[in-house]
Design a protein around this motif. Sequence first.
Motif, mmCIF file in Angstrom:
data_model
loop_
_atom_site.group_PDB
_atom_site.id
_atom_site.type_symbol
_atom_site.label_atom_id
_atom_site.label_comp_id
_atom_site.label_asym_id
_atom_site.label_seq_id
_atom_site.Cartn_x
_atom_site.Cartn_y
_atom_site.Cartn_z
ATOM 1 N N ALA A 1 0.831 -1.191 0.000
ATOM 2 C CA ALA A 1 0.000 0.000 0.000
ATOM 3 C C ALA A 1 0.867 1.242 0.000
ATOM 4 C CB ALA A 1 -0.906 0.009 1.240
ATOM 5 N N ALA A 2 0.287 2.362 -0.500
ATOM 6 C CA ALA A 2 1.047 3.601 -0.611
ATOM 7 C C ALA A 2 1.550 4.077 0.731
ATOM 8 C CB ALA A 2 0.183 4.684 -1.261
ATOM 9 N N ARG A 3 0.819 3.753 1.805
ATOM 10 C CA ARG A 3 1.204 4.251 3.121
ATOM 11 C C ARG A 3 2.446 3.545 3.656
ATOM 12 N NH1 ARG A 3 -4.264 3.686 3.745
ATOM 13 N NH2 ARG A 3 -4.084 1.904 5.135
ATOM 14 N N VAL A 4 2.788 2.360 3.152
ATOM 15 C CA VAL A 4 3.942 1.645 3.674
ATOM 16 C C VAL A 4 5.006 1.415 2.612
ATOM 17 C CG1 VAL A 4 2.627 0.478 5.459
ATOM 18 C CG2 VAL A 4 2.844 -0.590 3.225
ATOM 19 N N VAL A 5 4.818 1.964 1.413
ATOM 20 C CA VAL A 5 5.756 1.721 0.335
ATOM 21 C C VAL A 5 7.116 2.327 0.654
ATOM 22 C CG1 VAL A 5 5.246 3.795 -1.018
ATOM 23 C CG2 VAL A 5 5.947 1.682 -2.190
ATOM 24 N N ARG A 6 7.148 3.303 1.582
ATOM 25 C CA ARG A 6 8.418 3.920 1.925
ATOM 26 C C ARG A 6 9.327 2.942 2.683
ATOM 27 N NH1 ARG A 6 4.569 5.647 5.326
ATOM 28 N NH2 ARG A 6 4.906 5.493 7.577
ATOM 29 N N HIS A 7 8.771 1.872 3.241
ATOM 30 C CA HIS A 7 9.569 0.908 3.982
ATOM 31 C C HIS A 7 10.300 -0.015 3.014
ATOM 32 C CE1 HIS A 7 8.003 2.288 7.687
ATOM 33 N NE2 HIS A 7 6.789 1.786 7.537
ATOM 34 N N LYS A 8 11.440 -0.496 3.469
ATOM 35 C CA LYS A 8 12.207 -1.458 2.688
ATOM 36 C C LYS A 8 12.271 -2.770 3.444
ATOM 37 C CE LYS A 8 15.197 1.882 0.337
ATOM 38 N NZ LYS A 8 16.606 2.300 0.083
ATOM 39 N N TRP A 9 12.264 -3.845 2.698
ATOM 40 C CA TRP A 9 12.404 -5.151 3.328
ATOM 41 C C TRP A 9 13.787 -5.235 3.961
ATOM 42 C CZ3 TRP A 9 8.328 -8.543 3.417
ATOM 43 C CH2 TRP A 9 7.278 -8.303 2.530
ATOM 44 N N PRO A 10 13.889 -5.712 5.203
ATOM 45 C CA PRO A 10 15.215 -5.839 5.836
ATOM 46 C C PRO A 10 16.059 -6.889 5.122
ATOM 47 C CG PRO A 10 13.548 -6.934 7.154
ATOM 48 C CD PRO A 10 12.804 -6.197 6.076
ATOM 49 N N VAL A 11 17.362 -6.712 5.179
ATOM 50 C CA VAL A 11 18.289 -7.636 4.522
ATOM 51 C C VAL A 11 18.943 -8.520 5.581
ATOM 52 C CG1 VAL A 11 20.360 -7.854 3.110
ATOM 53 C CG2 VAL A 11 18.726 -6.005 2.656
ATOM 54 N N LEU A 12 18.839 -9.823 5.399
ATOM 55 C CA LEU A 12 19.506 -10.782 6.273
ATOM 56 C C LEU A 12 20.568 -11.519 5.475
ATOM 57 C CD1 LEU A 12 16.626 -12.432 8.352
ATOM 58 C CD2 LEU A 12 18.040 -10.470 8.939
ATOM 59 N N ILE A 13 21.733 -11.691 6.077
ATOM 60 C CA ILE A 13 22.829 -12.419 5.439
ATOM 61 C C ILE A 13 23.359 -13.452 6.423
ATOM 62 C CG2 ILE A 13 23.470 -10.486 3.959
ATOM 63 C CD1 ILE A 13 25.742 -9.876 5.912
ATOM 64 N N MET A 14 24.185 -14.347 5.933
ATOM 65 C CA MET A 14 24.722 -15.386 6.799
ATOM 66 C C MET A 14 25.703 -14.778 7.793
ATOM 67 S SD MET A 14 26.648 -18.985 5.905
ATOM 68 C CE MET A 14 28.260 -18.252 5.662
ATOM 69 N N ARG A 15 25.406 -14.980 9.081
ATOM 70 C CA ARG A 15 26.288 -14.552 10.179
ATOM 71 C C ARG A 15 26.141 -15.548 11.319
ATOM 72 N NH1 ARG A 15 24.990 -8.663 12.074
ATOM 73 N NH2 ARG A 15 22.949 -9.624 12.239
ATOM 74 N N ASP A 16 27.155 -15.641 12.133
ATOM 75 C CA ASP A 16 27.081 -16.534 13.290
ATOM 76 C C ASP A 16 26.270 -15.924 14.424
ATOM 77 O OD1 ASP A 16 28.497 -18.564 12.164
ATOM 78 O OD2 ASP A 16 30.431 -17.901 12.941
ATOM 79 N N GLU A 17 26.136 -14.573 14.430
ATOM 80 C CA GLU A 17 25.418 -13.923 15.511
ATOM 81 C C GLU A 17 23.920 -14.232 15.448
ATOM 82 O OE1 GLU A 17 27.447 -12.414 13.484
ATOM 83 O OE2 GLU A 17 29.142 -11.733 14.715
ATOM 84 N N ASP A 18 23.311 -14.255 16.630
ATOM 85 C CA ASP A 18 21.853 -14.420 16.703
ATOM 86 C C ASP A 18 21.204 -13.199 16.065
ATOM 87 O OD1 ASP A 18 19.225 -14.791 17.333
ATOM 88 O OD2 ASP A 18 19.527 -15.066 19.477
ATOM 89 N N GLN A 19 20.398 -13.415 15.031
ATOM 90 C CA GLN A 19 19.720 -12.317 14.358
ATOM 91 C C GLN A 19 18.259 -12.208 14.805
ATOM 92 O OE1 GLN A 19 20.897 -11.521 10.214
ATOM 93 N NE2 GLN A 19 22.191 -13.332 10.338
ATOM 94 N N PHE A 20 17.966 -12.819 15.939
ATOM 95 C CA PHE A 20 16.713 -12.607 16.636
ATOM 96 C C PHE A 20 15.511 -13.060 15.802
ATOM 97 C CE2 PHE A 20 19.909 -9.548 18.017
ATOM 98 C CZ PHE A 20 20.076 -9.978 19.324
ATOM 99 N N THR A 21 14.393 -12.388 16.018
ATOM 100 C CA THR A 21 13.139 -12.909 15.474
ATOM 101 C C THR A 21 13.075 -12.862 13.961
ATOM 102 O OG1 THR A 21 12.187 -10.729 15.908
ATOM 103 C CG2 THR A 21 11.771 -12.438 17.534
ATOM 104 N N ARG A 22 13.742 -11.922 13.329
ATOM 105 C CA ARG A 22 13.708 -11.895 11.856
ATOM 106 C C ARG A 22 14.290 -13.184 11.287
ATOM 107 N NH1 ARG A 22 15.723 -6.149 12.021
ATOM 108 N NH2 ARG A 22 13.910 -4.808 11.676
#
Length: 348
Positions: free
Chosen positions: A195-216
Amino acid sequence: MTQQPEDQAQGQNRERTAGVRLARLLRRWWEESGGPSRGTRPTQQALAARVGVDQTTLSRYLNPGHLSTAPLRVVEALHAQLRAPAGELDEARALCAAALRENSRQRTAAPGGPAGRTASPDAAPLSPALLGAAPVQTPPARKEAAARTGSRWLPPVLVAALVVMAFTAGVVVHAWWFAAGREDEAEGSAAGAVAARVVRHKWPVLIMRDEDQFTRARALQYLLRSHGYQVRTDGFFREDTRDAVTDFQRKRLLPADGKVGDQTWPELVRARVVGPDSGPFEVRAVQELLDNVGQGGTPVSGTFTSMTADALKYFQRTRRLPDTGRADTNTWLALLVGQLPPVSSHDD
């Protein structure tokens, strides 16, 4: 003159809520877990890994000043891991059930509930740019001039100007809400479009890391499981998760780089409008994300309950999304963007 007693009364009422009492009990379990007969007290990071949540979430569960409520599975796991007094488990279970009921009542009573579409107080205020009108202000110099001269005609003129500007703003707001309603009606034919109201948001980027990346990362792993990939759902983006992502990208004709961003997320959630008939893995993904947006605990059970639907509706209203109680692409995006940041390990 009565404001202070009212504030004190509100503070006392909050201290008596089941959510605060539960958080205090869990905090005491953790603080008293170290000692000569019980060994070294675990850090919150280590304890979080043992009970199956990330450190951010656990820190909120142990904080009486936070609105999050630990679900029953976490309460029972904390009781076992911290070797808390056996007689206090039933008390903790009762407080957990009461706190979740309180959260449900608060969501139902919040503005914008089933009786209307007014935005929640938690929602971001409409900016002047969105309303199409400049903010109404009275210049300080004009106020001082009116006070010095004692002029009687200036206040009525200002009042009239305020009335006109308020009417204009009201017309603009009405038009905006009408457009929002039309957008809601068209959602069925435009599923998957942001929707136009949320189009300004970007999908977060996840990559391979050993750290805990939490709920995402955990939500990503649950979504991969829903697509048939056998990956661990521990929040750690390691080789098994990367290989599953790469294979998924290859099959969807996406760049097979193992990164999850604005091309891969939409494919993962496409046709995953999560509701009562959805599978356990996509339901868990939604519940994990809901549990980490700061609106109170959401049990991560894999079963789409009425509590899950209520939590989704409340979240959607606060983000000015159609409050359907179902997680469509717009809601997935808002949930992923709205995740709370991790708590520093120094908070232990």
